[in-house]
Write a protein that holds these residues in place. Sequence first.
Motif, PDB file in Angstrom:
ATOM      1  N   ARG A 338       0.423  -1.248   0.236  1.00 16.66           N
ATOM      2  CA  ARG A 338       0.493   0.692   0.011  1.00 16.66           C
ATOM      3  C   ARG A 338       0.661   1.207   0.200  1.00 16.66           C
ATOM      4  N   GLN A 339       2.085   0.934   0.496  1.00 19.47           N
ATOM      5  CA  GLN A 339       2.719   2.389   0.657  1.00 19.47           C
ATOM      6  C   GLN A 339       3.619   2.264  -0.487  1.00 19.47           C
ATOM      7  N   ARG A 340       3.725   1.513  -1.228  1.00 18.24           N
ATOM      8  CA  ARG A 340       4.585   1.717  -2.571  1.00 18.24           C
ATOM      9  C   ARG A 340       4.455   2.795  -3.485  1.00 18.24           C
ATOM     10  N   ARG A 341       5.570   3.991  -4.238  1.00 14.40           N
ATOM     11  CA  ARG A 341       5.209   4.634  -4.541  1.00 14.40           C
ATOM     12  C   ARG A 341       6.461   4.508  -5.493  1.00 14.40           C
ATOM     13  N   SER A 342       6.441   5.368  -6.180  1.00 14.02           N
ATOM     14  CA  SER A 342       7.819   5.042  -8.002  1.00 14.02           C
ATOM     15  C   SER A 342       8.206   6.406  -7.211  1.00 14.02           C
ATOM     16  N   ALA A 343       9.732   6.602  -7.202  1.00 14.34           N
ATOM     17  CA  ALA A 343      10.588   7.433  -6.513  1.00 14.34           C
ATOM     18  C   ALA A 343      10.223   8.839  -7.509  1.00 14.34           C
ATOM     19  N   LEU A 494      11.559  -5.474  -7.477  1.00 12.71           N
ATOM     20  CA  LEU A 494      12.031  -4.616  -7.277  1.00 12.71           C
ATOM     21  C   LEU A 494      11.512  -3.794  -6.443  1.00 12.71           C
ATOM     22  N   TYR A 495      10.632  -3.212  -6.698  1.00  9.82           N
ATOM     23  CA  TYR A 495       9.637  -2.078  -5.675  1.00  9.82           C
ATOM     24  C   TYR A 495       9.563  -3.041  -4.993  1.00  9.82           C
ATOM     25  N   LEU A 496       8.797  -3.846  -4.745  1.00 11.20           N
ATOM     26  CA  LEU A 496       8.248  -4.262  -3.212  1.00 11.20           C
ATOM     27  C   LEU A 496       9.888  -4.351  -2.238  1.00 11.20           C
ATOM     28  N   GLU A 497      10.928  -4.826  -2.863  1.00  8.64           N
ATOM     29  CA  GLU A 497      11.700  -5.112  -1.871  1.00  8.64           C
ATOM     30  C   GLU A 497      12.553  -3.817  -1.488  1.00  8.64           C
ATOM     31  N   ALA A 498      12.357  -2.766  -2.394  1.00  6.17           N
ATOM     32  CA  ALA A 498      12.638  -1.412  -2.100  1.00  6.17           C
ATOM     33  C   ALA A 498      12.632  -0.587  -0.934  1.00  6.17           C
ATOM     34  N   GLU A 499      11.191  -1.274  -0.695  1.00  6.47           N
ATOM     35  CA  GLU A 499      10.549  -0.459   0.133  1.00  6.47           C
ATOM     36  C   GLU A 499      10.271  -1.255   1.542  1.00  6.47           C
ATOM     37  N   ALA A 500      10.708  -2.555   1.786  1.00  2.00           N
ATOM     38  CA  ALA A 500      11.036  -3.358   2.771  1.00  2.00           C
ATOM     39  C   ALA A 500      12.267  -3.245   3.097  1.00  2.00           C
ATOM     40  N   THR A 501      13.112  -2.331   2.501  1.00  2.00           N
ATOM     41  CA  THR A 501      14.913  -2.114   3.117  1.00  2.00           C
ATOM     42  C   THR A 501      14.682  -0.441   2.987  1.00  2.00           C
ATOM     43  N   ALA A 505      12.196   3.071  -5.462  1.00  2.00           N
ATOM     44  CA  ALA A 505      12.311   2.664  -6.807  1.00  2.00           C
ATOM     45  C   ALA A 505      11.580   2.654  -7.454  1.00  2.00           C
ATOM     46  N   THR A 506      12.578   2.898  -8.854  1.00  2.00           N
ATOM     47  CA  THR A 506      11.277   3.429  -9.980  1.00  2.00           C
ATOM     48  C   THR A 506      11.892   2.804 -11.458  1.00  2.00           C
ATOM     49  N   GLY A 507      11.085   2.114 -11.728  1.00  2.00           N
ATOM     50  CA  GLY A 507      10.757   1.542 -13.273  1.00  2.00           C
ATOM     51  C   GLY A 507      11.560   2.859 -14.555  1.00  2.00           C
ATOM     52  N   ILE A 508      12.383   2.492 -15.560  1.00  2.00           N
ATOM     53  CA  ILE A 508      12.491   3.377 -16.381  1.00  2.00           C
ATOM     54  C   ILE A 508      13.012   2.830 -17.348  1.00  2.00           C
ATOM     55  N   GLY A 509      11.592   3.426 -18.385  1.00  2.00           N
ATOM     56  CA  GLY A 509      11.552   3.050 -19.512  1.00  2.00           C
ATOM     57  C   GLY A 509      12.215   3.511 -20.689  1.00  2.00           C
ATOM     58  N   CYS A 510      12.749   5.013 -20.445  1.00  2.00           N
ATOM     59  CA  CYS A 510      13.169   5.431 -21.332  1.00  2.00           C
ATOM     60  C   CYS A 510      14.888   5.687 -21.376  1.00  2.00           C
ATOM     61  N   PHE A 511      15.369   4.447 -22.095  1.00  2.00           N
ATOM     62  CA  PHE A 511      17.396   4.357 -22.301  1.00  2.00           C
ATOM     63  C   PHE A 511      17.271   4.251 -23.687  1.00  2.00           C
ATOM     64  N   PHE A 512      18.353   4.002 -23.854  1.00  2.00           N
ATOM     65  CA  PHE A 512      18.927   4.338 -25.382  1.00  2.00           C
ATOM     66  C   PHE A 512      19.095   3.199 -25.151  1.00  2.00           C
ATOM     67  N   ASP A 513      19.038   2.170 -25.686  1.00  2.00           N
ATOM     68  CA  ASP A 513      18.815   0.740 -26.168  1.00  2.00           C
ATOM     69  C   ASP A 513      20.519   0.243 -26.658  1.00  2.00           C
ATOM     70  N   ASP A 514      20.451   0.515 -27.774  1.00  2.00           N
ATOM     71  CA  ASP A 514      22.297   0.588 -28.598  1.00  2.00           C
ATOM     72  C   ASP A 514      23.155  -0.102 -28.042  1.00  2.00           C
ATOM     73  N   PRO A 515      22.737   1.278 -26.951  1.00  2.00           N
ATOM     74  CA  PRO A 515      24.767   1.917 -26.517  1.00  2.00           C
ATOM     75  C   PRO A 515      24.606   1.078 -25.294  1.00  2.00           C
ATOM     76  N   MET A 516      23.275   0.427 -25.074  1.00  2.00           N
ATOM     77  CA  MET A 516      23.575  -0.252 -23.523  1.00  2.00           C
ATOM     78  C   MET A 516      23.988  -1.457 -24.357  1.00  2.00           C
ATOM     79  N   PHE A 534      16.233  -0.078 -14.166  1.00  2.00           N
ATOM     80  CA  PHE A 534      15.219   0.211 -13.107  1.00  2.00           C
ATOM     81  C   PHE A 534      16.786   1.555 -12.100  1.00  2.00           C
ATOM     82  N   THR A 535      15.775   1.385 -11.280  1.00  2.00           N
ATOM     83  CA  THR A 535      16.670   2.449 -10.541  1.00  2.00           C
ATOM     84  C   THR A 535      15.909   2.013  -8.724  1.00  2.00           C
TER      85      THR A 535
END
Length: 547
Positions: A338-343, A494-501, A505-516, A534-535
């Motif tokens: 219930r407290q999970r939020r995206s940073a 990962l979201y829940l584990e971050a909260e439990a710790t 956390a925050t999911g990141i959908g925007c990234f440069f694919d081929d440079p990775m 993710f971060t």
Amino acid sequence: MPVSYQTKQIDEVVVYHQLSKHHFNRYAASLGYLDWATQPDSFRRYAGAKKIPLRKIESDEFLDMDYESVFHAKTVRHDKGDLNIDLISRLFFDSLSLSAWKSSGKSRWALRVNPSSGNLHPTESYLLSGPMDSISDEAFIAHYSSDEHILELRSEFDVSLWHKLRKGFPVEVFFIGLSSIYWREAWKYGERTFRYCHHDVGHAIGAISLAASSLGWQTTLIETLSREELSILFGLVDSRGPEGEYPDCLIALTPQANSVNQTEIAKDTIDQFQLLSWHGKANQLSPSHVSWPNLEKIATVTAKPNNEPILFENLLRGEEKTTEAYTNRSVSFRKIVRQRRSAVAMDGKTSISQEQFYQILKKTLPEENRYPYETLPWLPKVHLAIFIHRVENLEPGLYFLIRNVEHTDCLKKVMRSDFLWEKPAGCPEKLPLFKLLIADVRDAAKQISCLQDIAAEGCFSLGMLTQFQESLQKYGAWFYPRLYWECGLVGQVLYLEAEATGIRATGIGCFFDDPMHRDFLGIKDLSYQSLYHFTIGGALEDTRIES
């Protein structure tokens, strides 16, 4: 299905995948600005359908359910796990309901237990069940409306059809169906929308699986129905046009006490659902729309066909998982979800201990945790390339977690030859984590994640490197969205584990694919692709939260 046709479909998937990549010199196509006049309604409603209120769960109820226990087999003791409206109320409350409100100026918007790219929530859910007190005297299918925490009764049917449909399952069984309205994401993200929608499906699957486990129930993905058959089952045959709703999957829920070897429902009953009377008219989400032909094409190409062989690789299903926590935590499952939020931003200074880091990674391993991973019937395709910034007693650098050891040789072969592949000091023997490169990788993490500071200012960030080419060749084009489902499911953990710790956390959908892939990891082909980033770290307070 002819091999040549399968190859053509896979080629079309690759075309879309390449087209929807971000590059340093261009982003994937989108409108380029937010047209607030056409912003889609966040909530699907069926005007005219009978509304069934679910129980309003108080914030201080059921806080004694231990968070750690929901990941393991038959460790949950529950006193209200019978199949009734109370169980349904609690299940949806802890998986897909509203969790808070945000406001800024005159604007106000809802947050949900299940995260979504841009908080746009393209995922809809449906409940398919036999007769249930306080809902219906007949078998029924209903839409879950999260804004009011209610069911909207779409259709009722004779119990004899229900018995045929669920033949082979335990007597206590019900189903949840998930679907996607692509327009909700396309309004903002354009051609990359398909990726984000299926991340969200994965998050929803993970949220449902863990909420079910907290009640003593288990989840099984039914992979034997085509999209056409799911459309019939969900009452979505006529959902077309720019706001079309595409069925994604069907999940069976049964008590943990029952062994479930059944992975299909009686297909010969599906056609009878076309004869049902359907109640309620879906609301219009926007006054006008922008067409994205490539999005419509990939949605068509990846539709699961009829007569596809049953997919079931998860050989660990049903085995007891015995694990030892690296850190002692006593936290409430209900409180965490219930407290999970995206940073929205990281503080750039918080660190975590080596033990906490290992604990987070351990939760991503299917062999260590029965739930939510047993929901997916295939062996893991997703691995984690980790940028470590602030983990005590671990040198900053690039690390790699292998979630399926069968991929180890291939990964080492396709990635850079100068990577170390060394076990970090103090790493538990059963945790397949490797040190690849020792360096300050904050700038690289930021640059790859579309120059977002949040990727560099947490404790660590990561990319989900996914077995891409072989998965498509083995299963077909319809498996493409399922790769994102697995990423989303891992992301939910990962979201829940971050909260439990005690961090965020925050999911990141925007990234440069081929440079990775190409420049940083050295992967020159399509054998593995990073599909979600993710971060995790110490978040700056978001003062827009109301409640």
